[in-house]
Design a protein around this motif. Structure first.
Motif, PDB file in Angstrom:
ATOM      1  N   TYR A 104      45.809  -3.953  -0.742  1.00 44.92           N
ATOM      2  CA  TYR A 104      46.598  -3.997  -1.967  1.00 44.92           C
ATOM      3  C   TYR A 104      47.520  -5.216  -1.868  1.00 44.92           C
ATOM      4  O   TYR A 104      47.686  -5.795  -0.785  1.00 44.92           O
TER       5      TYR A 104
ATOM      6  N   ALA B 116      43.144  -1.782  -8.513  1.00 43.37           N
ATOM      7  CA  ALA B 116      42.194  -1.474  -7.445  1.00 43.37           C
ATOM      8  C   ALA B 116      42.358  -2.430  -6.272  1.00 43.37           C
ATOM      9  O   ALA B 116      42.581  -3.630  -6.465  1.00 43.37           O
TER      10      ALA B 116
ATOM     11  N   TRP C 230      37.835   6.767  -8.457  1.00 43.88           N
ATOM     12  CA  TRP C 230      37.085   5.507  -8.517  1.00 43.88           C
ATOM     13  C   TRP C 230      35.672   5.799  -8.058  1.00 43.88           C
ATOM     14  O   TRP C 230      35.460   6.510  -7.072  1.00 43.88           O
TER      15      TRP C 230
ATOM     16  N   GLU D 142      36.296   4.184 -13.668  1.00 44.95           N
ATOM     17  CA  GLU D 142      37.281   3.127 -13.469  1.00 44.95           C
ATOM     18  C   GLU D 142      38.350   3.576 -12.473  1.00 44.95           C
ATOM     19  O   GLU D 142      38.641   4.766 -12.348  1.00 44.95           O
ATOM     20  N   TYR D 143      38.930   2.611 -11.784  1.00 44.27           N
ATOM     21  CA  TYR D 143      39.985   2.906 -10.813  1.00 44.27           C
ATOM     22  C   TYR D 143      41.198   3.529 -11.491  1.00 44.27           C
ATOM     23  O   TYR D 143      41.669   3.046 -12.531  1.00 44.27           O
TER      24      TYR D 143
ATOM     25  N   ARG E 248      45.085   4.900 -10.481  1.00 42.10           N
ATOM     26  CA  ARG E 248      46.098   4.830  -9.419  1.00 42.10           C
ATOM     27  C   ARG E 248      46.434   6.216  -8.861  1.00 42.10           C
ATOM     28  O   ARG E 248      46.360   7.210  -9.584  1.00 42.10           O
TER      29      ARG E 248
END
Length: 202
Positions: free
Chosen positions: A49, A76, A112, A134-135, A137
């Motif tokens: 990250y 991501a 994800w 989709e990613y 959080r």
């Protein structure tokens, strides 16, 4: 002797109650990884990250607003696996502790899911492929303690296109990753990694 046994039982109950409190939403001055959580990681997978590198199982520190940034700022991560062959891979990220580790009624919430990732891209830390989910959080609810966010990498067997069923695609919670793995003969993960975090306000 009888008094000693009674004291031992009382201490055991208190310790068990404290452990349950910590797992189910309590806080601790020193958050450490359990042996079972540490054993989950294998295979040399790494995440990057913007302000946090994860190459082993860990509890995300409270410092530098890392938990808040994970939940509200960063997208991501880069995912690197230097052992990747000239094959295609599937990457999944799940939260087995939704909505909490003590009450996982939405277990394995799908955060994800990417399939058909080329090994050459994985070696560079560049996850390209077909995105089935989709990613999303990590956003653990308040009062639910630490959540595990698990990343698992599978080598595809070339048995046709991978996809989610209409029922799977309609919901993220209570997903059955093992059914998906079995359906497409993915076998055991070639690498796995996880980090633990909790609501940033706690």
């Amino acid at each position: 002797m009888q008094i000693s046994m009674q004291l031992l039982r009382i201490v055991s109950v208190l310790v068990a109650a404290e452990l349950l409190h910590l797992v189910c939403g309590g806080t601790s001055a020193e958050e450490t990884l359990s042996d079972s959580d540490a054993r989950f990681c294998h295979g040399g997978l790494s995440l990057m990250y913007p302000g946090l590198a994860v190459d082993r199982c860990l509890v995300v520190p409270r410092e530098r607003s890392l938990r808040e940034r994970l939940s509200s700022e960063w997208g991501a991560p880069q995912v690197r696996w230097e052992r990747a062959k000239e094959k295609k891979y599937t990457l999944m990220m799940v939260d087995p502790d939704a909505p909490s580790r003590c009450n996982p009624t939405k277990s394995h919430w799908r955060h994800w899911l990417v399939v058909d990732i080329m090994g050459s891209d994985l070696r560079k830390g560049d996850v390209k492929g077909s995105v089935l989910s989709e990613y999303r959080r990590p956003t653990p609810p308040r009062g639910t303690g630490l959540h595990r966010y698990q990343f698992m990498l599978f080598e595809q067997q070339g048995l046709g296109p991978l996809s989610l069923s209409c029922e799977e695609a309609s919901s993220l919670g209570s997903w059955d990753p093992q059914a998906f793995v079995k359906k497409f003969s993915l076998g055991r993960p070639v690498a796995a990694l996880q980090f633990l975090t909790q609501n940033a306000a706690e």
